[in-house]
Design an enzyme around this catalytic site. Structure first.
Site, PDB file in Angstrom:
ATOM      1  N   GLU A 104      31.127  44.861  42.390  1.00 53.11           N
ATOM      2  CA  GLU A 104      30.933  45.134  43.807  1.00 53.11           C
ATOM      3  C   GLU A 104      32.229  45.555  44.486  1.00 53.11           C
ATOM      4  O   GLU A 104      33.308  45.109  44.117  1.00 53.11           O
ATOM      5  CB  GLU A 104      30.373  43.883  44.499  1.00 53.11           C
ATOM      6  CG  GLU A 104      29.053  43.479  43.888  1.00 53.11           C
ATOM      7  CD  GLU A 104      28.400  42.317  44.602  1.00 53.11           C
ATOM      8  OE1 GLU A 104      28.888  41.896  45.668  1.00 53.11           O
ATOM      9  OE2 GLU A 104      27.378  41.847  44.094  1.00 53.11           O
ATOM     10  N   CYS A 117      37.893  46.340  49.789  1.00 56.23           N
ATOM     11  CA  CYS A 117      38.088  45.168  48.933  1.00 56.23           C
ATOM     12  C   CYS A 117      37.586  45.522  47.535  1.00 56.23           C
ATOM     13  O   CYS A 117      36.399  45.783  47.331  1.00 56.23           O
ATOM     14  CB  CYS A 117      37.308  43.993  49.539  1.00 56.23           C
ATOM     15  SG  CYS A 117      37.494  42.472  48.609  1.00 56.23           S
ATOM     16  N   CYS A 124      34.907  36.481  36.707  1.00 51.13           N
ATOM     17  CA  CYS A 124      36.241  35.895  36.804  1.00 51.13           C
ATOM     18  C   CYS A 124      36.281  34.668  35.905  1.00 51.13           C
ATOM     19  O   CYS A 124      35.322  33.909  35.856  1.00 51.13           O
ATOM     20  CB  CYS A 124      36.551  35.505  38.245  1.00 51.13           C
ATOM     21  SG  CYS A 124      38.272  34.984  38.473  1.00 51.13           S
ATOM     22  N   CYS A 128      37.237  28.879  40.154  1.00 51.24           N
ATOM     23  CA  CYS A 128      37.583  28.119  41.359  1.00 51.24           C
ATOM     24  C   CYS A 128      36.278  27.517  41.901  1.00 51.24           C
ATOM     25  O   CYS A 128      35.256  28.198  41.970  1.00 51.24           O
ATOM     26  CB  CYS A 128      38.242  29.026  42.402  1.00 51.24           C
ATOM     27  SG  CYS A 128      39.799  29.729  41.814  1.00 51.24           S
ATOM     28  N   CYS A 131      34.086  29.278  44.747  1.00 51.80           N
ATOM     29  CA  CYS A 131      33.892  30.732  44.690  1.00 51.80           C
ATOM     30  C   CYS A 131      32.704  31.060  43.803  1.00 51.80           C
ATOM     31  O   CYS A 131      32.666  30.666  42.634  1.00 51.80           O
ATOM     32  CB  CYS A 131      35.157  31.396  44.139  1.00 51.80           C
ATOM     33  SG  CYS A 131      34.978  33.179  43.903  1.00 51.80           S
ATOM     34  N   CYS A 352      33.741  37.095  51.407  1.00 51.02           N
ATOM     35  CA  CYS A 352      34.606  36.526  50.365  1.00 51.02           C
ATOM     36  C   CYS A 352      33.845  35.531  49.515  1.00 51.02           C
ATOM     37  O   CYS A 352      33.173  34.653  50.037  1.00 51.02           O
ATOM     38  CB  CYS A 352      35.750  35.734  50.974  1.00 51.02           C
ATOM     39  SG  CYS A 352      36.980  36.718  51.736  1.00 51.02           S
TER      40      CYS A 352
HETATM   41  N1  SAH Z   1      41.363  35.923  42.063  1.00 49.21           N
HETATM   42  C1  SAH Z   1      42.021  36.405  43.228  1.00 49.21           C
HETATM   43  C2  SAH Z   1      41.236  37.431  44.034  1.00 49.21           C
HETATM   44  C3  SAH Z   1      39.768  37.172  44.276  1.00 49.21           C
HETATM   45  S1  SAH Z   1      39.313  35.946  45.452  1.00 49.21           S
HETATM   46  C4  SAH Z   1      42.449  35.245  44.108  1.00 49.21           C
HETATM   47  O1  SAH Z   1      42.098  34.113  43.797  1.00 49.21           O
HETATM   48  O2  SAH Z   1      43.179  35.458  45.071  1.00 49.21           O
HETATM   49  C5  SAH Z   1      39.716  36.594  47.011  1.00 49.21           C
HETATM   50  C6  SAH Z   1      39.753  35.520  48.107  1.00 49.21           C
HETATM   51  O3  SAH Z   1      38.441  35.064  48.453  1.00 49.21           O
HETATM   52  C7  SAH Z   1      40.524  34.308  47.667  1.00 49.21           C
HETATM   53  O4  SAH Z   1      41.456  33.887  48.603  1.00 49.21           O
HETATM   54  C8  SAH Z   1      39.432  33.291  47.503  1.00 49.21           C
HETATM   55  O5  SAH Z   1      39.925  32.039  47.624  1.00 49.21           O
HETATM   56  C9  SAH Z   1      38.465  33.675  48.613  1.00 49.21           C
HETATM   57  N2  SAH Z   1      37.149  33.061  48.429  1.00 49.21           N
HETATM   58  C10 SAH Z   1      36.518  32.842  47.268  1.00 49.21           C
HETATM   59  N3  SAH Z   1      35.336  32.215  47.483  1.00 49.21           N
HETATM   60  C11 SAH Z   1      35.213  32.039  48.818  1.00 49.21           C
HETATM   61  C12 SAH Z   1      34.193  31.482  49.640  1.00 49.21           C
HETATM   62  N4  SAH Z   1      33.069  30.987  49.135  1.00 49.21           N
HETATM   63  N5  SAH Z   1      34.409  31.487  50.974  1.00 49.21           N
HETATM   64  C13 SAH Z   1      35.530  32.017  51.491  1.00 49.21           C
HETATM   65  N6  SAH Z   1      36.513  32.565  50.760  1.00 49.21           N
HETATM   66  C14 SAH Z   1      36.359  32.575  49.423  1.00 49.21           C
END
Ligand code: SAH
Length: 378
Positions: A104, A117, A124, A128, A131, A352
């Site tokens: 996406e 973006c 991934c 985390c 996420c 995000c």
């Molecule tokens: N792997 C990289 C880039 C992808 S995530 C990183 O970790 O920076 C991009 C951003 O989206 C990150 O800051 C992540 O923490 C945020 N993000 C992921 N899941 C989210 C969610 N459910 N709500 C808000 N932000 C989120």
């Protein structure tokens, strides 16, 4: 909301896709053909500035060279299988890759800019806990072509909207994946984004976002002058281990030291963007804010506070608005520049952590962090 299904023929993996090459790669290719190196600048302009995929339209190349390119190479982006525009103008594309995986890309228009973006991996591997991309598993790295094609396609599809002022002015590698675990392809794609013969984005307008792959942050700082965003989400190791498992491999002290080294290598006035997703009752107390202030002390900082975007079975809740305001005020009172990010594109799942594509998970989760593949020696 609008949906478009496009058709695009698939090509043999053996054919050279010119979208995989930055200018240096094209120069090497042309010198192998006995051509002058300026052909690279001409062709990169045709591809990235004019969006031309038909070699016969490349009128400043000789007929023989056009025929040769047509025979031996392709300009082949992924196929757009879904194209949706949110009520707030955010636009999301689902792209199908040649192997059937889907990724996406999201475009976020604002008054003074248009941010794209971009994804860097199919899924991934970092998992985390907040996420949804990570929850779906990991399949593979994207090629340079698959990364830069997101900019290539978005530029053209936005142009077709014919809305004055709408264009891609900024790129953030904050879509699916961990860009610094796909180092070489990400760097090549970033070079194309910043090349004056391609997209000509300045170093302040291209951001790589990482969960904190320390050796790759060092290497990036050595070779590129660009913006770095670091996903922090916690200021102590115990809490961060539970949110960003990569922290077990690269704990905060190492990560912050790498951020300081990165800033030292960059041109004047640069700063690091720290991202902090606010999770209700988990990392959003006054005490957490105080710890965060201590952690970033001495580092030129832009603190991006991100309201959590909930998804099914995440187990987390979004911090109440009052809590976000209070957290923000504590940081601001300590002299930290903060931005509270507005959630955009929620109605089309473009926010995000909501980017999930369609991933066939190939991760072996128990071995996940033993050998980070970052295309380099640590
Ligand atoms: N792997 C990289 C880039 C992808 S995530 C990183 O970790 O920076 C991009 C951003 O989206 C990150 O800051 C992540 O923490 C945020 N993000 C992921 N899941 C989210 C969610 N459910 N709500 C808000 N932000 C989120």
């Amino acid at each position: 909301m609008r949906t478009v299904i496009a058709q695009n023929s698939s090509v043999s993996a053996a054919t050279l896709n010119l979208l995989d090459l930055d200018r240096q790669g094209l120069e090497e290719y042309f010198s192998g053909l006995g051509e002058k190196s300026f052909r690279a600048s001409q062709v990169i302009q045709w591809i990235h500035q004019k969006g031309v995929t038909d070699f016969q339209q490349m009128s400043n190349l000789s007929q023989a060279l056009r025929d040769q390119l047509q025979k031996n190479t392709v300009i082949h982006p992924p196929e757009v299988v879904y194209d949706a525009t949110s009520t707030d103008g955010t636009r999301k594309w689902l792209l199908q890759l040649d192997d059937g995986n889907r990724i996406e890309t999201v475009y976020i228009p604002e008054d003074d800019r248009g941010t794209l973006c971009v994804s860097s991996q199919v899924g991934c591997a970092l998992d985390c806990s907040f996420c949804s991309t990570g929850r779906r598993g990991f399949n593979r790295n994207l090629s340079t072509a698959e990364i830069i094609s997101q900019v290539w396609l978005a530029t053209q599809l936005i142009d077709e909207e014919k809305r004055p002022g709408r264009k891609v002015t900024n790129v953030v590698l904050m879509g699916m994946g961990e860009p610094l675990l796909n180092f070489d392809n990400v760097v090549r794609a970033v070079r194309i984004m910043m090349d004056d013969f391609a997209y000509g984005l300045s170093k302040r307008r291209v951001t790589v976002s990482t969960a904190g792959v320390v050796p790759a942050i060092d290497r990036l700082g050595d070779i590129l002058d660009m913006r770095l965003a670091v996903s922090l989400h916690a200021a102590d190791d115990e809490l961060r281990n539970s949110l960003v498992p990569l922290n077990r491999k690269y704990p905060l002290q190492q990560l912050m030291a790498a951020c300081r080294r990165f800033i030292d290598k960059q041109s004047a006035r640069s700063r690091i963007t720290f991202e902090y997703v606010l999770l209700d009752g988990v990392n959003d107390s006054d005490k957490h804010a105080q710890e965060l202030i201590k952690l970033v002390k001495g580092i030129p900082t832009l603190m991006n506070l991100i309201p959590f975007n909930p998804f099914e079975s995440s187990g987390y809740k979004t911090s109440p608005v009052k809590r976000v305001e209070r957290f923000n005020k504590i940081l601001a009172d300590a002299g930290i520049t903060t931005v509270v990010r507005r959630t955009r594109g929620g109605d089309i799942d473009a926010a995000c952590g909501q980017l999930v594509g369609k991933i066939e998970d190939k991760s072996r989760r128990h071995r996940r962090f033993e050998e980070p593949r970052i295309g380099m020696q640590a």
